[in-house]
Each structure stands twice: as C-alpha cells, then as structure tokens.
Scaffold this motif. Structure first.
Motif, PDB file in Angstrom:
ATOM      1  N   CYS A  94      -3.134  10.869   7.781  1.00  0.00           N
ATOM      2  CA  CYS A  94      -3.298  10.442   6.394  1.00  0.00           C
ATOM      3  C   CYS A  94      -4.313  11.389   5.760  1.00  0.00           C
ATOM      4  CB  CYS A  94      -3.784   8.994   6.342  1.00  0.00           C
ATOM      5  SG  CYS A  94      -4.082   8.376   4.678  1.00  0.00           S
ATOM      6  N   GLY A  95      -3.998  11.932   4.613  1.00  0.00           N
ATOM      7  CA  GLY A  95      -4.859  12.913   3.962  1.00  0.00           C
ATOM      8  C   GLY A  95      -6.030  12.322   3.207  1.00  0.00           C
ATOM      9  N   LEU A  96      -6.341  11.062   3.433  1.00  0.00           N
ATOM     10  CA  LEU A  96      -7.429  10.407   2.720  1.00  0.00           C
ATOM     11  C   LEU A  96      -8.592  10.139   3.656  1.00  0.00           C
ATOM     12  CD1 LEU A  96      -5.365   7.718   0.768  1.00  0.00           C
ATOM     13  CD2 LEU A  96      -6.111   9.955  -0.049  1.00  0.00           C
ATOM     14  N   ASP A  97      -9.794  10.154   3.098  1.00  0.00           N
ATOM     15  CA  ASP A  97     -10.961   9.770   3.898  1.00  0.00           C
ATOM     16  C   ASP A  97     -10.971   8.247   4.059  1.00  0.00           C
ATOM     17  OD1 ASP A  97     -11.783   8.825   1.436  1.00  0.00           O
ATOM     18  OD2 ASP A  97     -13.419  10.244   1.200  1.00  0.00           O
ATOM     19  N   ALA A  98     -11.897   7.743   4.827  1.00  0.00           N
ATOM     20  CA  ALA A  98     -11.929   6.311   5.147  1.00  0.00           C
ATOM     21  C   ALA A  98     -12.055   5.437   3.898  1.00  0.00           C
ATOM     22  CB  ALA A  98     -13.059   6.013   6.119  1.00  0.00           C
ATOM     23  N   ALA A  99     -12.908   5.836   2.957  1.00  0.00           N
ATOM     24  CA  ALA A  99     -13.106   5.034   1.745  1.00  0.00           C
ATOM     25  C   ALA A  99     -11.831   4.988   0.902  1.00  0.00           C
ATOM     26  CB  ALA A  99     -14.260   5.596   0.927  1.00  0.00           C
ATOM     27  N   ALA A 100     -11.180   6.119   0.736  1.00  0.00           N
ATOM     28  CA  ALA A 100      -9.951   6.163  -0.061  1.00  0.00           C
ATOM     29  C   ALA A 100      -8.828   5.400   0.636  1.00  0.00           C
ATOM     30  CB  ALA A 100      -9.540   7.604  -0.309  1.00  0.00           C
ATOM     31  N   ARG A 101      -8.759   5.516   1.954  1.00  0.00           N
ATOM     32  CA  ARG A 101      -7.735   4.795   2.719  1.00  0.00           C
ATOM     33  C   ARG A 101      -7.935   3.294   2.586  1.00  0.00           C
ATOM     34  NH1 ARG A 101      -8.240   6.607   8.271  1.00  0.00           N
ATOM     35  NH2 ARG A 101      -7.416   8.526   7.398  1.00  0.00           N
TER      36      ARG A 101
END
Length: 153
Positions: A94-101
């Motif tokens: 997933c191309g998102l960091d933990a906060a965005a995910r």
C-alpha cells in the motif's frame, strides 16, 4: 450420393462453426492482452460501480498532508448485501503511510453502507478496490479546470 451430400453438409457446418468461434476467441485473447490488472477487465457497469464506491469513500476521506498525491492503496472489502461493510483491510504493498492508511480505513467504515441500489447485478460480497490519493486541489473541494474538462468528455 445422399451420404456424400450429408458428409459435405457436416464438413461445411463444422467449418462454419470454426469461423464463427474464431472472432470470439480472438477477442478474448485481445482482451486478455489488453488487461494489465483485474479491474481493467471488468464490464462497464462493474467499473461504474467501482467508481461509485470510490466516490462514496472519498466523501468521508480527508487524507493527511503526508499522503503523496500519486499514492495508491488497494483495499479488500467484505460487505453484506445492501452494502454494509463487514471488514476492510489494506492489501500490501500500500503506497500510504500508517496515518493515511488508518484514515482511509476509517473513511470506508464511515461510508458504510456503501452504494448498493441499482448495482445488485455487479455486487460482490468480497472485492478489491484501488483508491488513489486525490490531488491537493481536489482535497480542498476544488477541481482543477483542466481535470474537470477531461472528466466531462
């Protein structure tokens, strides 16, 4: 003579059936070559359903500033008939960091029940959906003029 004529008809019908099946086989192969992901091979009404799901999720998702505009995350959704989300998870990579995910997963839960009416024929209880991080202008509710023109075409 009659047997020869029947054999000729049989051969002609076999040749005709082979030619009739050839375009469908060729089209199937062309579709297979043109598809680079499972989502690109879906029928038009199912693609529209996926777009409606993305819009419903997007109404509840405000990605953090740390999320790059070109990032993509694929979600696996388990939903009940009627669109209620039972479970959602991000598929790696997933191309998102933990906060965005986490914010994306929360947005999916907030959007539940997802659109269902009118899409019963293409509804799947488990599906994968790629979600793109919107451009900064779209995050603020403004759509770039050139992008709006492309969408209207």
């Amino acid at each position: 003579m009659r047997a020869a004529f029947q054999r000729l008809l049989l051969v002609a019908s076999l040749i005709g059936a082979a030619f009739a099946a050839a375009p469908a086989f060729a089209a199937k192969n062309e579709i297979g070559r043109a598809c680079d992901s499972a989502e690109h091979c879906l029928p038009q009404n199912q693609l529209r359903y996926y777009e409606v799901l993305r819009q419903a999720i997007g109404q509840h998702w405000r990605p953090p500033d740390s999320a790059a505009a070109d990032s993509v995350c694929t979600l696996e959704l388990d939903q009940a008939a009627g669109g209620a989300v039972n479970a959602v998870r991000a598929i790696e990579p997933c191309g998102l960091d933990a906060a965005a995910r986490d914010s994306l997963l929360a947005a999916v839960r907030a959007a539940s029940p997802l659109p269902y009416q009118g899409y019963q024929q293409v509804f799947k209880p488990r599906l994968r959906l790629a979600v793109h991080v919107p451009e900064p202008d779209e995050r603020e509710g403004r759509v770039k003029r050139w992008w709006r023109q492309v969408r209207e075409r």
